[in-house]
Structures are given as structure tokens and as C-alpha cells.
Motif scaffolding. Sequence first.
Motif, PDB file in Angstrom:
ATOM      1  N   PRO A 158      31.908   6.249 -37.367  1.00 11.62           N
ATOM      2  CA  PRO A 158      32.071   5.183 -37.645  1.00 11.62           C
ATOM      3  C   PRO A 158      34.092   5.540 -37.649  1.00 11.62           C
ATOM      4  O   PRO A 158      34.788   4.819 -37.283  1.00 11.62           O
ATOM      5  N   ARG A 159      34.563   6.616 -37.062  1.00  6.98           N
ATOM      6  CA  ARG A 159      35.499   6.439 -36.643  1.00  6.98           C
ATOM      7  C   ARG A 159      36.518   6.245 -35.471  1.00  6.98           C
ATOM      8  O   ARG A 159      37.503   5.750 -34.984  1.00  6.98           O
ATOM      9  N   ASP A 160      35.518   5.679 -34.716  1.00 10.02           N
ATOM     10  CA  ASP A 160      35.402   5.366 -33.502  1.00 10.02           C
ATOM     11  C   ASP A 160      36.540   3.860 -33.299  1.00 10.02           C
ATOM     12  O   ASP A 160      37.376   3.599 -32.399  1.00 10.02           O
ATOM     13  N   GLU A 164      40.738   3.252 -32.046  1.00  8.77           N
ATOM     14  CA  GLU A 164      40.139   1.837 -31.610  1.00  8.77           C
ATOM     15  C   GLU A 164      41.683   0.859 -32.071  1.00  8.77           C
ATOM     16  O   GLU A 164      42.101  -0.028 -31.228  1.00  8.77           O
ATOM     17  N   ALA A 165      41.652   1.007 -33.402  1.00 14.71           N
ATOM     18  CA  ALA A 165      42.598   0.108 -33.822  1.00 14.71           C
ATOM     19  C   ALA A 165      44.006   0.675 -34.001  1.00 14.71           C
ATOM     20  O   ALA A 165      44.980   0.470 -34.478  1.00 14.71           O
ATOM     21  N   LEU A 166      44.406   1.809 -33.562  1.00 16.60           N
ATOM     22  CA  LEU A 166      45.182   2.422 -33.409  1.00 16.60           C
ATOM     23  C   LEU A 166      46.927   2.043 -32.491  1.00 16.60           C
ATOM     24  O   LEU A 166      45.991   1.385 -31.208  1.00 16.60           O
ATOM     25  N   LEU A 171      49.753   6.565 -34.163  1.00 13.70           N
ATOM     26  CA  LEU A 171      50.013   6.864 -34.942  1.00 13.70           C
ATOM     27  C   LEU A 171      50.397   5.409 -35.188  1.00 13.70           C
ATOM     28  O   LEU A 171      50.489   4.604 -35.166  1.00 13.70           O
ATOM     29  N   PRO A 172      49.679   5.267 -36.465  1.00 16.31           N
ATOM     30  CA  PRO A 172      49.476   3.614 -37.651  1.00 16.31           C
ATOM     31  C   PRO A 172      50.977   3.573 -38.004  1.00 16.31           C
ATOM     32  O   PRO A 172      52.283   4.260 -38.093  1.00 16.31           O
ATOM     33  N   ALA A 173      50.973   2.452 -37.537  1.00 15.19           N
ATOM     34  CA  ALA A 173      52.592   1.699 -38.128  1.00 15.19           C
ATOM     35  C   ALA A 173      53.830   2.203 -38.988  1.00 15.19           C
ATOM     36  O   ALA A 173      54.758   2.375 -39.273  1.00 15.19           O
ATOM     37  N   ILE A 251      44.853  10.000 -37.584  1.00 13.43           N
ATOM     38  CA  ILE A 251      46.122   9.672 -36.087  1.00 13.43           C
ATOM     39  C   ILE A 251      45.601  10.287 -35.351  1.00 13.43           C
ATOM     40  O   ILE A 251      44.861  11.424 -34.668  1.00 13.43           O
ATOM     41  N   LEU A 252      45.965   9.919 -33.972  1.00 15.19           N
ATOM     42  CA  LEU A 252      46.064  10.680 -32.649  1.00 15.19           C
ATOM     43  C   LEU A 252      46.732  10.658 -31.612  1.00 15.19           C
ATOM     44  O   LEU A 252      48.174  10.236 -31.333  1.00 15.19           O
ATOM     45  N   TYR A 253      46.825  11.959 -31.067  1.00 16.23           N
ATOM     46  CA  TYR A 253      48.334  12.199 -30.139  1.00 16.23           C
ATOM     47  C   TYR A 253      47.922  13.247 -29.153  1.00 16.23           C
ATOM     48  O   TYR A 253      47.125  13.875 -28.884  1.00 16.23           O
ATOM     49  N   ARG A 254      48.727  12.959 -27.991  1.00 17.61           N
ATOM     50  CA  ARG A 254      48.665  13.649 -26.460  1.00 17.61           C
ATOM     51  C   ARG A 254      49.510  14.188 -26.274  1.00 17.61           C
ATOM     52  O   ARG A 254      50.613  14.274 -27.073  1.00 17.61           O
ATOM     53  N   THR A 255      49.326  16.118 -26.555  1.00 16.77           N
ATOM     54  CA  THR A 255      50.254  16.865 -26.055  1.00 16.77           C
ATOM     55  C   THR A 255      50.390  16.563 -24.062  1.00 16.77           C
ATOM     56  O   THR A 255      49.447  17.562 -23.629  1.00 16.77           O
ATOM     57  N   ASN A 256      51.377  16.934 -24.024  1.00 18.39           N
ATOM     58  CA  ASN A 256      51.492  17.350 -22.382  1.00 18.39           C
ATOM     59  C   ASN A 256      52.559  18.689 -22.423  1.00 18.39           C
ATOM     60  O   ASN A 256      52.936  19.278 -23.178  1.00 18.39           O
ATOM     61  N   PHE A 257      51.256  19.718 -21.111  1.00 21.79           N
ATOM     62  CA  PHE A 257      51.757  21.000 -21.023  1.00 21.79           C
ATOM     63  C   PHE A 257      52.927  20.764 -19.599  1.00 21.79           C
ATOM     64  O   PHE A 257      52.082  20.363 -18.599  1.00 21.79           O
TER      65      PHE A 257
END
Length: 287
Positions: A158-160, A164-166, A171-173, A251-257
Motif C-alpha cells: 500500500p505504500r506504493d 507516488e504522491a511524494l 519529502l512531504p511539504a 520519506i524517500l531520498y537518493r544519496t549520490n556517491f
Amino acid sequence: MKPTLALLACTAVALPALAQDAATDWDMFRDPDKKLIMAYARFDVGLSIATRCVNGSFEAVISGLPPAGRRETRSLGLAFGDDEFYTQRWNVAVNNTLAVSELPAPFARKLREGGRLRVFVPAGAGEGRNLTYDLALPASSASIDETLMTCGRPLTDPRDAELEALPEGGLPANLNWANPPRGSFPVGGRYARGFATIMCLSNPDGSLRDCTVEAEHPQGGGFGEAALRATRRARLGNAETSEGPVPLALILYRTNFVVEGYETREDEQRRREDRARERQARSNRQD
């Protein structure tokens, strides 16, 4: 064998083509020595789509796309069935005709239903002309499920819908970064650059919990584990008030290396944007 599928499978074994027949499940490839299991489909327009579990890490890729040049990421528009297009950021692999999903499990769960999929590639036809692929996906009653379950990913989640709404950035507003996660480059790493996408839940004190690696690339580079370690020091803030507790949220975030000396213009632009956001967040907390 096409180079893109050779890269996907990391093997010299040829993979047969799969006809676009809705009654046919996706084809499978297995390599026990590499702990690899892959479901894949090829299409007459030159695209291939695959989901795979390799040594516990899940990945979804689209290959055969127009070359992305020297970019690190590219935007693709996706539309399942008769839905409207939504835009996603995909990672560009070493072979720049191959795109790696930042959210492979949700993408795979949509693929398993089969049906129509349109893939929109901005400027994909050259000279500023866009390109759209219109694919008939085979339904997958077992193959994609096997790749998901092998990597411990649920067949439904159900988190899908929440993901999609993020907004862009994940990060939420009502949240911001009080102390952003900064992963240290893996010691003895095999690659000069990589990324990991992390999903977490927030705590009222701003700390993160139940963090998982949604995607990492290249495989075997240690980027997922390095990004997870950084979550222990990261802290979120309440964007609406400096004194209130942090709202509970996904929350969802990307870390770049990237190794020093291998930075691209995208890396430099991202760092400028990150510094600007951090300055704005500090200013908001002081007000």
C-alpha cells in the motif's frame, strides 16, 4: 546477444526473444553462481525490460533506449493502461542506452499486471523531437513474482500510492532536512560513482526508522549499505514550526556517491541546490 541484455545478465549466455503475447509469462534467466534471477521481456521496437534479484538486491531496468549522452540521470514519462503520463527520474548506466529505476519494486508490481505501457523519452528522436514507445506487456503470473519474492519484496504494497504522491525530492511539504544524510564513499569501492535510494519513516524527534534500500547501482558497490549507515545521523525538521514535533511520514531520498575528480556538471549543480536548501532551512528555523 544484444549488448544491453548482456549487461543485464552479466553472462555470455544468449537470451531468447519473448513475443508480445498477453498469454505468455515473462522469460526467466538464472545464474546460481552469481545469485542472480531475472525476468525479462523484449519488444519489436528494440526495447527490453527486466526485473532482477542479484545477491539480495532488487533492480528494474529498461534497455535499448536512445543514448543519454554523459548524463548521470534521465527523465522518462510512464503511463500504464490509459492513465496519464507521470515523470520519473531514472539512473543512466555505464551503457547509456540502459536506464535503472530508482523505485524498482513499485515499477515491477505494475509490470506484473501486464497490459499497455507507454514510455515517453524527451528529445529521444533527436534534434529536440520527443519519442514515445507503445508496448503491450505480457502479464506475469509467476516470473516477476519470483524476482520480487527472492529479494524479499512484497507482491503488493500500500505504500506504493504514498510514494507516488511524494513531491520531487521525496519529502512531504511539511518536512525538511535539519541534518541531511551524507553517506561516506564505500571503502575499497569498485566504482567511481553510484547511488542508493532509501525509504524511511520519520520519528517525532526527527530521527529515521525502518529504513530500507529501495535501489542501488552499480550492484556490488556497497552504496546501499553506505547510505543506510548515514540514516543514523540524519535528522528531519518540521517545516511549519521550529518547535513542534516532526510529523510521522513516509520519506524517500537518493544519496549520490562520487570519487573526487569524477564530478559532473549535474553533481556540481546538485551540490549548489543542496547548499541553498540547507541555508533556507537554517533561516526558517531561526525565524
